[in-house]
Motif scaffolding. Structure first.
Motif: not given
Ligand SMILES: Nc1ncnc2c1ncn2[C@@H]1O[C@H](COP(=O)(O)OP(=O)(O)OP(=O)(O)O)[C@@H](O)[C@H]1O
Ligand SMILES: O=C(O)C1=C[C@@H](O)[C@@H](O)[C@H](O)C1
Ligand SMILES: [Mg+2]
Length: 168
Positions: A159-163, A148-157, A17-27
């Motif tokens: 953070i940068e790839r997830m973004v 959820a409206t979206h799903v991310l398979q998040a075991s191995e990914q 969440g912290r990295q996604l917010a930074q990437h998008l310029g969101y709070t």
């Protein structure tokens, strides 16, 4: 847009969440930290002194306050947040939700590595107890996470790839 990250303890909601917010310029808002700041107590203290039911009411109120206050934010929810009251409907009404889908084995090794003192539901559990608690909890919570409206398979990914994958 409001983006809510949902999923089990240790699935990476705060970290991503912290990295996604930074990437998008969101709070960036972490629902657990928001409650801690408002109450002046840790999550563990709230559970101990007022009980889990009270915490769940605070969690719902916090969601209601945040949707009023923010228009562009990434909100990392607590692991149980979408699974009480009609919180998942509320979340989907005000924004998009991303379920971080992480296997029990990965969750348990992350949670063991991170320590459990700030996760009252896990306190004092051995590795075997932890794995069975996570499996049982996920089994029940999946019905909410699956909405959820979206799903991310998040075991191995990483953070940068997830973004990148979210392509937001
Ligand atoms: N994609 C990832 N790859 C590797 N490690 C990760 C990843 N995401 C999170 N972690 C690690 O897993 C641990 C738990 O992550 P985090 O605290 O973000 O989970 P959470 O979903 O916010 O948990 P909680 O519901 O208890 O708040 C942290 O030590 C973090 O560094
Ligand atoms: O999965 C849960 O029920 C919880 C997860 C944490 O984020 C905190 O909200 C709290 O420790 C409860
Ligand atoms: Mg968190």
């Amino acid at each position: 847009m409001l983006i809510f990250l949902i999923g089990m303890m240790g699935s990476g909601k705060t970290t991503l969440g912290r990295q996604l917010a930074q990437h998008l310029g969101y709070t960036f808002i972490d629902l657990d930290e928001y409650i801690v700041q408002q109450q002046g107590q840790s999550i563990a203290q709230i559970f101990e002194q007022q009980g889990q039911d009270y915490f769940r009411v605070l969690e719902r109120k916090a969601l209601e306050e945040l949707v009023e206050q923010y228009e562009q934010a990434v909100i990392s929810t607590g692991g149980g947040a979408p699974c009480f009251f009609d919180n998942i409907d509320f979340i989907n009404q005000y924004g998009i939700s991303i379920f971080l889908d992480v296997s029990i084995n990965v969750l348990s090794s992350r949670l063991i590595a991170q320590g459990q003192e700030e996760r009252p539901l896990l306190t004092g559990k051995s590795e075997t107890d932890l794995i069975s608690f996570l499996a049982k909890t996920l089994d029940y919570r999946k019905q909410f996470y699956d909405r959820a409206t979206h799903v991310l398979q998040a075991s191995e990914q990483c953070i940068e790839r997830m973004v990148q994958l979210l392509n937001l």
